[in-house]
Design a protein around this motif. Structure first.
Motif, PDB file in Angstrom:
ATOM      1  N   ASN A 113     -69.930  88.342  83.536  1.00  0.00           N
ATOM      2  CA  ASN A 113     -69.547  86.936  83.521  1.00  0.00           C
ATOM      3  C   ASN A 113     -69.156  86.497  82.110  1.00  0.00           C
ATOM      4  N   PRO A 114     -67.860  86.344  81.858  1.00  0.00           N
ATOM      5  CA  PRO A 114     -67.418  85.928  80.520  1.00  0.00           C
ATOM      6  C   PRO A 114     -67.488  84.414  80.313  1.00  0.00           C
ATOM      7  N   TYR A 115     -67.694  83.655  81.375  1.00  0.00           N
ATOM      8  CA  TYR A 115     -67.562  82.203  81.316  1.00  0.00           C
ATOM      9  C   TYR A 115     -68.821  81.530  80.781  1.00  0.00           C
ATOM     10  N   ASN A 116     -68.608  80.533  79.934  1.00  0.00           N
ATOM     11  CA  ASN A 116     -69.715  79.680  79.535  1.00  0.00           C
ATOM     12  C   ASN A 116     -70.208  78.920  80.761  1.00  0.00           C
ATOM     13  N   VAL A 117     -69.264  78.536  81.604  1.00  0.00           N
ATOM     14  CA  VAL A 117     -69.558  77.886  82.872  1.00  0.00           C
ATOM     15  C   VAL A 117     -68.348  78.077  83.777  1.00  0.00           C
ATOM     16  N   SER A 118     -68.630  78.166  85.077  1.00  0.00           N
ATOM     17  CA  SER A 118     -67.536  78.276  86.043  1.00  0.00           C
ATOM     18  C   SER A 118     -67.783  77.249  87.138  1.00  0.00           C
ATOM     19  N   VAL A 119     -66.721  76.545  87.510  1.00  0.00           N
ATOM     20  CA  VAL A 119     -66.819  75.525  88.555  1.00  0.00           C
ATOM     21  C   VAL A 119     -66.042  75.994  89.780  1.00  0.00           C
ATOM     22  N   MET A 120     -66.412  75.425  90.932  1.00  0.00           N
ATOM     23  CA  MET A 120     -65.800  75.831  92.205  1.00  0.00           C
ATOM     24  C   MET A 120     -64.733  74.828  92.650  1.00  0.00           C
ATOM     25  N   ASP A 121     -63.557  75.345  92.903  1.00  0.00           N
ATOM     26  CA  ASP A 121     -62.460  74.562  93.468  1.00  0.00           C
ATOM     27  C   ASP A 121     -62.150  75.144  94.842  1.00  0.00           C
ATOM     28  N   ALA A 122     -63.089  74.969  95.773  1.00  0.00           N
ATOM     29  CA  ALA A 122     -62.997  75.618  97.084  1.00  0.00           C
ATOM     30  C   ALA A 122     -61.764  75.197  97.875  1.00  0.00           C
ATOM     31  N   ASP A 123     -61.383  73.929  97.779  1.00  0.00           N
ATOM     32  CA  ASP A 123     -60.227  73.471  98.557  1.00  0.00           C
ATOM     33  C   ASP A 123     -58.909  73.557  97.790  1.00  0.00           C
ATOM     34  N   GLY A 124     -58.968  73.890  96.512  1.00  0.00           N
ATOM     35  CA  GLY A 124     -57.758  74.083  95.709  1.00  0.00           C
ATOM     36  C   GLY A 124     -57.127  72.808  95.184  1.00  0.00           C
ATOM     37  N   ARG A 125     -57.754  71.660  95.378  1.00  0.00           N
ATOM     38  CA  ARG A 125     -57.149  70.395  94.938  1.00  0.00           C
ATOM     39  C   ARG A 125     -57.027  70.294  93.416  1.00  0.00           C
ATOM     40  N   THR A 126     -58.036  70.763  92.711  1.00  0.00           N
ATOM     41  CA  THR A 126     -57.961  70.723  91.247  1.00  0.00           C
ATOM     42  C   THR A 126     -56.864  71.670  90.770  1.00  0.00           C
TER      43      THR A 126
END
Length: 176
Positions: A113-126
């Motif tokens: 895991n290279p990320y400081n943090v990872s967020v979920m864009d499950a529906d792809g809107r972001t």
């Protein structure tokens, strides 16, 4: 005149073709360059009950890397992101795009895991707000929250050294 018109049309088409052949198909222009990064408020992949927004990164230079466990090209760039994370030169934020949380967490456990943090864009809107064409894509965002660069496709080692690191260094030197 009957012969001149086809000749002029041929010359015009030849000029357009020559210009098109010199363009880099990997360089897809982004309307976001030099504009504020689109707002988001998404669940954190590792702790979905917590949320994160782009406003949480104000005052910091950060990279937003759009990735997914189903993405073959993401696997290609992943070792480079691991090395970038070890250098600790920039905040690396993952945007897990149209993926299942369980699959994404398993993928990070397996590959690192290279990320400081990872967020979920499950529906792809972001992703749509950021103009994502496909994964992976990487955005460089400055201390004021302005998108300064967009890279489409997997980041290559030469690009990290010639584009990303110099830009990050320049942006770090700027005041917020």
């Amino acid at each position: 005149m009957k012969y001149l018109l086809p000749l002029l049309l041929f010359i015009a088409l030849s000029v357009f073709l020559a210009i098109g052949l010199k363009l880099n198909p990997r360089e897809i222009p982004s309307p976001l360059i030099d504009k504020p990064a689109p707002a988001f408020n998404l669940p954190i992949l590792s702790t979905p009950e917590q949320r994160l927004s782009q406003a949480d990164f104000k005052g910091k230079v950060w990279l937003l890397n759009v990735w997914a466990s189903w993405c073959v090209s993401c696997r290609e760039e992943h070792p480079l992101l691991i090395e970038l994370a070890k250098q600790n030169k920039v905040l690396l934020v993952g945007l897990n795009y149209k993926d299942e949380a369980q699959a994404a967490n398993a993928w990070l456990s397996k590959h690192g895991n290279p990320y400081n943090v990872s967020v979920m864009d499950a529906d792809g809107r972001t992703g749509i707000d950021y103009g994502v064409y496909g994964v992976p894509e990487t955005f460089v965002i400055d201390k004021r929250g302005v998108v300064r660069y967009k890279h489409t496709g997997p980041v290559q080692p030469g690009e990290l050294e010639s584009i990303f690191l110099p830009l990050i260094e320049k942006l770090e030197a700027e005041s917020a």
